[in-house]
Design a protein around this motif. Structure first.
Motif, PDB file in Angstrom:
ATOM      1  N   THR A  55       0.882  -1.245   0.137  1.00 33.57           N
ATOM      2  CA  THR A  55      -0.063  -0.150  -0.068  1.00 33.57           C
ATOM      3  C   THR A  55       0.819   1.184   0.029  1.00 33.57           C
ATOM      4  OG1 THR A  55      -1.755  -1.063   1.348  1.00 33.57           O
ATOM      5  CG2 THR A  55      -1.850   1.270   1.124  1.00 33.57           C
ATOM      6  N   ARG A  56       0.554   2.339  -1.016  1.00 30.93           N
ATOM      7  CA  ARG A  56       1.476   3.333  -0.854  1.00 30.93           C
ATOM      8  C   ARG A  56       0.870   4.360  -0.035  1.00 30.93           C
ATOM      9  NH1 ARG A  56       0.153   4.282  -7.215  1.00 30.93           N
ATOM     10  NH2 ARG A  56      -1.940   3.722  -6.202  1.00 30.93           N
ATOM     11  N   SER A  76       4.105  -1.464   3.939  1.00 35.28           N
ATOM     12  CA  SER A  76       3.745  -0.491   3.223  1.00 35.28           C
ATOM     13  C   SER A  76       5.090   0.361   2.559  1.00 35.28           C
ATOM     14  CB  SER A  76       2.950   0.767   4.031  1.00 35.28           C
ATOM     15  OG  SER A  76       1.822   0.322   4.918  1.00 35.28           O
ATOM     16  N   VAL A  77       4.783   1.053   1.436  1.00 33.54           N
ATOM     17  CA  VAL A  77       5.487   1.867   0.561  1.00 33.54           C
ATOM     18  C   VAL A  77       5.298   3.244   1.026  1.00 33.54           C
ATOM     19  CG1 VAL A  77       6.415   2.392  -1.618  1.00 33.54           C
ATOM     20  CG2 VAL A  77       5.471   0.183  -1.384  1.00 33.54           C
ATOM     21  N   THR A  79       6.144   7.297   1.803  1.00 31.97           N
ATOM     22  CA  THR A  79       6.775   8.505   1.656  1.00 31.97           C
ATOM     23  C   THR A  79       6.352   9.368   2.829  1.00 31.97           C
ATOM     24  OG1 THR A  79       6.639   8.184  -0.825  1.00 31.97           O
ATOM     25  CG2 THR A  79       6.691  10.592  -0.052  1.00 31.97           C
ATOM     26  N   GLU A 103      10.920   7.146   1.325  1.00 30.39           N
ATOM     27  CA  GLU A 103      11.119   8.515   0.417  1.00 30.39           C
ATOM     28  C   GLU A 103      11.039   9.908   1.334  1.00 30.39           C
ATOM     29  OE1 GLU A 103       9.810  10.768  -3.546  1.00 30.39           O
ATOM     30  OE2 GLU A 103       8.740   8.901  -2.705  1.00 30.39           O
ATOM     31  N   ARG A 117      -1.081   9.662  -6.427  1.00 28.00           N
ATOM     32  CA  ARG A 117       0.130   8.711  -6.339  1.00 28.00           C
ATOM     33  C   ARG A 117      -0.041   7.760  -5.115  1.00 28.00           C
ATOM     34  NH1 ARG A 117       6.088  10.846  -4.659  1.00 28.00           N
ATOM     35  NH2 ARG A 117       6.880   8.731  -4.576  1.00 28.00           N
ATOM     36  N   PHE A 118      -1.082   8.224  -4.393  1.00 20.85           N
ATOM     37  CA  PHE A 118      -1.025   7.310  -3.027  1.00 20.85           C
ATOM     38  C   PHE A 118      -2.259   6.778  -2.778  1.00 20.85           C
ATOM     39  CE2 PHE A 118       2.173  10.805  -2.636  1.00 20.85           C
ATOM     40  CZ  PHE A 118       3.360  10.108  -2.124  1.00 20.85           C
ATOM     41  N   ASP A 119      -2.165   5.656  -2.177  1.00 21.27           N
ATOM     42  CA  ASP A 119      -3.441   4.710  -1.718  1.00 21.27           C
ATOM     43  C   ASP A 119      -4.164   5.494  -0.618  1.00 21.27           C
ATOM     44  OD1 ASP A 119      -3.106   2.798  -3.864  1.00 21.27           O
ATOM     45  OD2 ASP A 119      -1.652   2.108  -2.707  1.00 21.27           O
TER      46      ASP A 119
END
Length: 258
Positions: A55-56, A76-77, A79, A103, A117-119
């Motif tokens: 999940t972003r 999770s990915v 940022t 990031e 870009r994000f979930d």
């Protein structure tokens, strides 16, 4: 891992940063937000947002990585975005020590320029309201809306203003074996809470002051709906108890419609 010192962003406004750049800020933060509390909150965030591996997630106002690093550790990915370079450096160090990729973006929240870009976006630990103009908070919420994919969710965890107002006075308490004094006030004309914190540590007396806009649930909901969000749930703490005037927190989950 992106170096926060080199990530291209708009200029950072430093009007509100003095509290978060104080040399003792991290000591206060880690004392009041110990690992046990962090673990409880991370588990709740994953449950509230149904986070899965891959999940972003954007941690908006990520600070020193208290939430972002464990979310990344659990798949999770992540940022992280923050306007304080020193806190991003601490987040970078924490991610490296945990062996995860994070990031990092140096920017004010309202200057976020990501599009679908994000979930999920999280804004936790009262990261909203410090800017001088509440229109900037509205811009930050609108930026979060744009950054989410359709159907994506935003989770805001902030102070419960109704409960906070009953503590608008001078108080003192023990924190990690150190006596801390707080002088608190609330201006009903502009909805701003101000607090001067003083302490004696290692024989040295010091103090720091901060001010933030405290939102009622009605006001925060209006900001979210103005940006296009649909408010789904409101909780009073990370156990997902119902929200009320005496709740310790105000946690709002909102969704960008499909």
């Amino acid at each position: 891992m992106t170096d926060p010192a080199t990530t291209p962003t708009a200029a950072v406004d430093d009007r509100w940063q003095s509290f978060f750049t104080h040399p003792d800020y991290l000591w206060f933060a880690r004392t009041t937000l110990p690992e046990e509390r962090t673990a409880t909150e991370v588990a709740a965030v994953r449950r509230m947002l149904n986070l899965r591996r891959g999940t972003r997630v954007l941690d908006l106002g990520c600070g020193y990585g208290r939430i972002g690093v464990p979310l990344a550790r659990q798949g999770s990915v992540v940022t992280g975005l923050d306007a304080v370079p020193g806190l991003l450096e601490q987040a970078r160090r924490a991610a490296r020590e945990a062996g995860v990729h994070l990031e990092l973006i140096l920017s004010e929240m309202r200057n976020l320029d990501a599009v679908e870009r994000f979930d999920a976006v999280v804004n936790l630990s009262t990261a909203l309201g410090y800017v001088a103009d509440e229109n900037e908070d509205a811009e930050a919420i609108a930026a979060a809306y744009r950054a989410l994919v359709p159907g994506g969710r935003l989770l805001i965890d902030t102070e419960n203003r109704e409960a906070m107002l009953r503590t608008a006075r001078r108080v003192w308490f023990d924190m990690g074996g150190m006596t801390v004094w707080c002088r608190r006030s609330f201006d009903p004309m502009n909805g701003r809470w101000s607090e001067t914190v003083s302490w004696l540590r290692d024989g040295v007396q010091d103090s720091a002051t901060y001010s933030l806009r405290l939102y009622s649930l009605t006001e925060l909901r209006a900001l979210l709906e103005r940006a296009g969000f649909v408010v789904e749930e409101v909780w009073g703490d990370f156990t997902q108890a119902a929200y009320g005037c005496d709740s310790p927190r105000m946690i709002v989950r909102a969704r960008r419609p499909e």
